[in-house]
Design a protein around this motif. Structure first.
Motif, PDB file in Angstrom:
ATOM      1  N   ILE A 499       0.837  -1.205   0.000  1.00 57.22           N
ATOM      2  CA  ILE A 499       0.000   0.000   0.000  1.00 57.22           C
ATOM      3  C   ILE A 499       0.873   1.256   0.000  1.00 57.22           C
ATOM      4  CG2 ILE A 499      -1.587   1.360   1.431  1.00 57.22           C
ATOM      5  CD1 ILE A 499      -2.820  -1.356   2.294  1.00 57.22           C
ATOM      6  N   VAL A 500       1.915   1.254   0.812  1.00 60.96           N
ATOM      7  CA  VAL A 500       2.836   2.403   0.850  1.00 60.96           C
ATOM      8  C   VAL A 500       3.470   2.621  -0.526  1.00 60.96           C
ATOM      9  CG1 VAL A 500       5.000   3.271   1.828  1.00 60.96           C
ATOM     10  CG2 VAL A 500       3.301   2.173   3.320  1.00 60.96           C
ATOM     11  N   ALA A 501       3.901   1.530  -1.155  1.00 64.13           N
ATOM     12  CA  ALA A 501       4.507   1.624  -2.488  1.00 64.13           C
ATOM     13  C   ALA A 501       3.499   2.136  -3.511  1.00 64.13           C
ATOM     14  CB  ALA A 501       5.050   0.263  -2.910  1.00 64.13           C
ATOM     15  N   ALA A 502       2.254   1.664  -3.403  1.00 63.29           N
ATOM     16  CA  ALA A 502       1.214   2.104  -4.340  1.00 63.29           C
ATOM     17  C   ALA A 502       0.946   3.598  -4.188  1.00 63.29           C
ATOM     18  CB  ALA A 502      -0.065   1.301  -4.110  1.00 63.29           C
ATOM     19  N   LYS A 503       0.904   4.071  -2.963  1.00 61.10           N
ATOM     20  CA  LYS A 503       0.672   5.501  -2.733  1.00 61.10           C
ATOM     21  C   LYS A 503       1.816   6.343  -3.306  1.00 61.10           C
ATOM     22  CE  LYS A 503      -2.241   5.220   1.420  1.00 61.10           C
ATOM     23  NZ  LYS A 503      -2.310   5.509   2.880  1.00 61.10           N
TER      24      LYS A 503
END
Length: 577
Positions: A499-503
């Motif tokens: 999720i952090v990478a996607a953001k």
């Protein structure tokens, strides 16, 4: 007006007392009286130079020309390695005045102009030229718009030609200036041993030699051999002359200093034609094992230099009008558009890659880039039929390999084309061949990372992708690298990290549609229904064709179990398919 002494550290190292005495005399007898004569005053001395201000640009230019001519007359008989020569930069701008200093963008630009001036030369900005050109008799050489360190906008730089006889040296009689190769070319000069210990000469020579070897493995660079670049050892050189004599666009020069158990290496990359500083860095290391330190310094230097050259080449290509592009510049323009990660920019990139091939059918980079474009536009935007794009891209990649079997970028591209067909073993074999030729080739590490992720080895793939980004933080394919990192973390079950990478992708590339699929699946796995539903809606609405390709169907490079894993997360996010 900002001024300093060119090569001051080298002069002080050669003869500290004589350099100090000579500089003091020139300042007191020549520089300060001329500045006062024209209504200026020295704001502060900087050790090897000074900062001055004037009531008008006209008087500043007159001052600089007058004292530069006088200093030249006084020092022209001095030995070249002992000669004191000032570099001067002049700019107009508002300043913030304090008791012993002035500040502001105008001051900063003057200091940067001084940094790109030649020894004995004067660089001025466009505003100074506009004010002084009709009031002072001088000619200028247009150095074009240059990106100066810590200055937000490019500055148009002009070099004052004080006297024709003082222009940069021309090639020696009988030695024609070499034509530049069709790709970025660099000469690594022998690093200067600043330690005062002849036994340390092997360290400075070793660093330069290793950098030459490492850079020569980059397929996009033309690197001058050691035997040619080391002919300048022990000589005070003009990088413009080096560029002409060796036929290179960039020159790397540096120094090595040892003190106790510490070693300091400084290096600067200069564009030979303009003397513009492209990149500079300093490295301090503990000197435990000299060979290990040498290896570490070599890796640090080459890792930093290759992207710096690529960035300089990109800026250079972007300054050219489209009708005057050569194959290399057209290729660079295509990469710039590809880096924007939008559907329209991808289409523009295709035109430039085709232009590169038309301009030079023997340039392998055009074929490789066009192949990668076709795979990307089919996989990301579904603008090409996937099976058609796979066949065409493989043929283009094989054409690039046929032109040069040792071209690591072509080998890596062929590997990526095989990966797109789901042939992971063949893909990895080609990519490993590329890395055996060029171990620090960022694009090959990126292709290897994604191939491993989709081959069931996501942890290894993530490591390779991190290496890729470290080697080239401005990679034109960065959006895709970050997309693959989000997918790799998802396959590892590290949903929060995914999720952090996607953001990160969403922040940097808000128009890039592919990331929402992974974002929704990771949120679904963590049972965050509201956020997951919103992300799922964007995944479907922003790229419905991609959702069909990757979710309702299965792309050839997805293993069945990985596809099932993705679908599981999307169902938890609310997908009813």
């Amino acid at each position: 007006m900002a001024a300093d002494v060119a090569g001051y550290s080298r002069l002080m190292h050669n003869d500290e007392e004589a350099t100090h005495a000579g500089l003091t005399a020139l300042l007191a007898d020549v520089v300060e009286p001329v500045i006062a004569e024209h209504g200026g005053h020295i704001v502060k001395n900087t050790g090897d130079g000074f900062l001055a201000e004037f009531p008008s640009a006209v008087e500043a230019v007159r001052t600089a020309m007058q004292f530069q001519n006088r200093i030249h007359e006084l020092t022209m008989d001095d030995a070249e390695d002992r000669r004191i020569a000032f570099r001067v930069g002049i700019n107009i701008g508002d300043v913030i005045a304090e008791a012993q200093d002035i500040f502001g963008d105008g001051v900063n630009i003057a200091a940067r102009l001084e940094g790109v001036a030649e020894p004995g030369g004067i660089c001025i900005s466009q505003t100074v030229l506009n004010h002084a050109r009709d009031k002072v008799s001088f000619e200028v050489e247009d150095a074009g718009e240059q990106t100066l360190k810590n200055i937000a906008r490019p500055v148009h730089v002009y070099r004052i030609i004080i006297e024709p006889r003082r222009r940069p040296p021309t090639p020696k009689p009988g030695i024609a200036a070499l034509a530049l190769p069709d790709k970025p070319s660099v000469a690594v000069l022998p690093f200067t041993n600043m330690s005062g210990d002849p036994e340390q000469e092997f360290v400075s020579d070793g660093v330069a030699e290793d950098v030459i070897t490492a850079l020569s493995r980059y397929p996009s660079l033309f690197v001058i051999a050691r035997n040619s670049s080391f002919t300048y050892k022990g000589r005070a050189v003009d990088v413009r002359q080096v560029g002409r004599e060796l036929g290179v666009r960039y020159v790397l020069e540096g120094s090595v200093r040892k003190a106790g158990n510490r070693i300091r290496v400084t290096a600067q990359l200069v564009e030979a034609g303009t003397s513009n500083h492209v990149w500079a860095e300093r490295y301090d290391r503990d000197l435990a094992d000299i060979f290990s330190v040498q290896d570490e310094l070599t890796e640090a230097l080459t890792t930093a230099m290759a992207p710096a050259i690529a960035d300089a080449e990109l800026r250079r290509a972007m300054r050219k009008p489209p009708e005057s592009l050569d194959a290399w510049a057209a290729y660079q323009r295509g990469l710039w558009h590809l880096s924007k990660a939008t559907e329209d920019d991808d289409a523009t990139a295709e035109k430039f890659f085709k232009q590169a091939i038309d301009l030079d059918p023997t340039f392998g980079g055009g074929y490789s880039a066009l192949a990668l474009y076709q795979l990307q536009t089919a996989a990301l935007y579904q603008k090409l039929d996937l099976s058609t794009a796979q066949r065409s891209a493989e043929a283009l990649a094989r054409q690039a390999v046929a032109l040069d079997g040792s071209d690591a970028e072509a080998r890596s591209c062929l590997g990526w084309a095989l990966q797109a067909r789901g042939e992971a073993d063949g893909a990895l074999a080609e990519i490993e061949r590329a890395l055996s030729v060029s171990p620090n080739l960022a694009i090959a590490h990126g292709h290897r990372g994604a191939t491993l992720i989709f081959a069931g080895r996501p942890k290894e793939g993530l490591t390779a992708l991190e290496t890729c980004i470290r080697l080239d933080p401005r990679d034109p394919y960065l959006a895709v690298r970050l997309l693959h990192i989000a997918g790799g973390l998802y396959f590892c079950g590290e949903y929060e990290a995914s999720i952090v990478a996607a953001k990160r992708v969403i922040r940097s590339y808000p128009d890039f549609p592919m990331i929402y699929r992974w974002y929704a699946a990771a949120l679904g796995q963590l049972e965050r229904p509201a956020e997951a539903k919103e992300a799922l809606e964007k995944a479907v609405s922003r790229a419905p064709a991609a959702f069909d390709m990757y979710v309702r169907n299965r792309a050839p490079w997805f293993r069945p179990e990985d596809h099932a894993h993705l679908v599981e997360g999307l169902r938890k996010a609310g997908w009813k398919g």
